[in-house]
Design an enzyme around this catalytic site. Structure first.
Site, short mmCIF file in Angstrom:
data_model
loop_
_atom_site.label_atom_id
_atom_site.label_comp_id
_atom_site.label_asym_id
_atom_site.label_seq_id
_atom_site.Cartn_x
_atom_site.Cartn_y
_atom_site.Cartn_z
N ASN A 59 0.87 -1.18 0.00
CA ASN A 59 0.00 0.00 0.00
C ASN A 59 0.90 1.23 0.00
O ASN A 59 1.48 1.57 1.03
CB ASN A 59 -0.91 -0.03 1.24
N GLY A 116 2.31 2.37 10.76
CA GLY A 116 3.27 3.45 10.60
C GLY A 116 4.00 3.82 11.87
O GLY A 116 4.67 4.85 11.93
N GLU A 138 -5.77 -4.57 10.70
CA GLU A 138 -4.71 -3.59 10.90
C GLU A 138 -4.97 -2.81 12.18
O GLU A 138 -5.71 -1.81 12.17
CB GLU A 138 -4.68 -2.60 9.73
N GLU A 160 -7.06 5.01 7.71
CA GLU A 160 -6.81 6.43 7.39
C GLU A 160 -8.01 7.04 6.68
O GLU A 160 -8.33 8.22 6.86
CB GLU A 160 -5.52 6.54 6.54
N HIS A 184 -9.75 1.55 4.70
CA HIS A 184 -8.49 1.70 5.43
C HIS A 184 -8.71 2.66 6.61
O HIS A 184 -9.48 3.62 6.50
CB HIS A 184 -7.41 2.23 4.49
N LYS A 189 0.08 4.25 -0.33
CA LYS A 189 -0.56 5.47 0.21
C LYS A 189 -0.28 6.64 -0.74
O LYS A 189 -0.21 6.42 -1.94
CB LYS A 189 -0.10 5.74 1.64
N SER A 247 3.12 -2.07 10.38
CA SER A 247 4.57 -2.18 10.60
C SER A 247 5.14 -3.54 10.23
O SER A 247 6.07 -4.03 10.88
CB SER A 247 4.93 -1.81 12.05
P1 PGA Z 1 2.64 0.35 7.66
O1 PGA Z 1 1.17 0.62 7.00
O2 PGA Z 1 3.12 -0.96 7.10
O3 PGA Z 1 3.47 1.51 7.18
O4 PGA Z 1 2.46 0.30 9.12
C1 PGA Z 1 0.25 -0.42 6.85
C2 PGA Z 1 -1.04 0.10 6.26
O5 PGA Z 1 -1.48 1.19 6.63
O6 PGA Z 1 -1.65 -0.55 5.40
#
Ligand code: PGA
Length: 251
Positions: A9, A173, A167, A97, A95, A11, A212
């Site tokens: 992903n 992140g 998640e 976010e 997601h 983003k 992560s």
């Molecule tokens: P990350 O993001 O691996 O940077 O923690 C995962 C995600 O938001 O899909």
């Protein structure tokens, strides 16, 4: 037997030059793997270029979001038929976010999942609790609710084809990966609630862990019984890191 899925992903990262550069470097090193699917969720502006570069390979592309209507006066939105037309295979839906910053709700997630199937796109439906919810012992309740709402009204075949990404928001992140035991426990909770509502389709749903995931923790997570792959944010931006995660999932 569920095929492992490793989904990157990106983003809101990469432009035309850096996306193509990634694809070139990645394709030089990537070798087809019989039991594993790989997809990259790129920004809309890079999807067509990736589609073209991945042609003739077994790599898939994914969108990071879509609207639940086919067309209309929805300025700034992209629809499922638009994605299907350029050959996109998967779409990330709900997601955290998008839920946190763009008013995505359980209802819109459900509408998007249904619309994705209408256009032969496979939804990667995200769920996960905040740190505060976990500290209050609410994580199972929250995640069960999100999953039940997301899959409501889908046929057993559609449920079986769906991908769920667990998640935990506190792990996204932050570098704070869930332990394999915590991730497995939550993925099992998800499979159990799907079985309650949709029967044996639960055996076929692929459940990913995200938050992560890095080359050095991917293997222990992927080894867990109910974890069928990973949704990878930061570590999918670098072709070598992303390949290392794919290799970790293979073994
Ligand atoms: P990350 O993001 O691996 O940077 O923690 C995962 C995600 O938001 O899909």
């Amino acid at each position: 037997m569920r095929r492992t899925l490793i989904a990157g992903n990106w983003k809101m990262h990469k432009n035309s030059e850096t996306a193509r550069g990634f694809a070139r470097d990645f394709l030089k090193l990537y070798q087809t793997t019989p039991d594993l699917d790989v997809c990259i969720a790129a920004p809309f502006t890079e999807l067509l270029a990736l589609e073209e570069m991945f042609r003739g390979t077994d790599l898939f592309t994914a969108a990071q979001n879509m609207h639940f209507e086919d067309q209309g006066a929805f300025t700034g939105e992209i629809s499922a038929p638009m994605l299907a037309e350029i050959g996109v295979d998967f779409v990330i839906v709900g997601h955290s976010e998008r839920r946190a910053y763009f008013a995505e709700t359980d209802e819109t997630v459900n509408k998007k999942a249904k619309k994705a199937f209408e256009w032969n796109l496979t939804p990667i439906i995200c769920c996960g609790e905040t740190l505060a919810q976990r500290e209050q012992g609410l994580e199972r309740h929250i995640v069960r609710h999100q999953v039940v709402m997301a899959l409501a009204g889908l046929t057993p075949e559609q449920v079986a084809k769906s991908v769920i990404a667990y998640e935990p928001i506190w792990a996204i992140g932050t570098g704070k990966v869930a332990t394999p035991e915590v991730a497995e426990e939550m993925c099992r909770v998800i499979r159990t609630v799907i079985r309650t509502h949709h029967g044996d389709a639960a055996d076929d749903v692929r459940i990913l862990y995200g938050g992560s995931v890095k080359p050095d923790n991917a293997k222990e997570l992927m080894d867990m019984e109910d974890i069928d792959g990973a949704l990878v944010g930061g570590a999918s931006l670098d072709p070598v890191d992303f390949l290392d995660i794919i290799h970790a999932a293979e073994n």
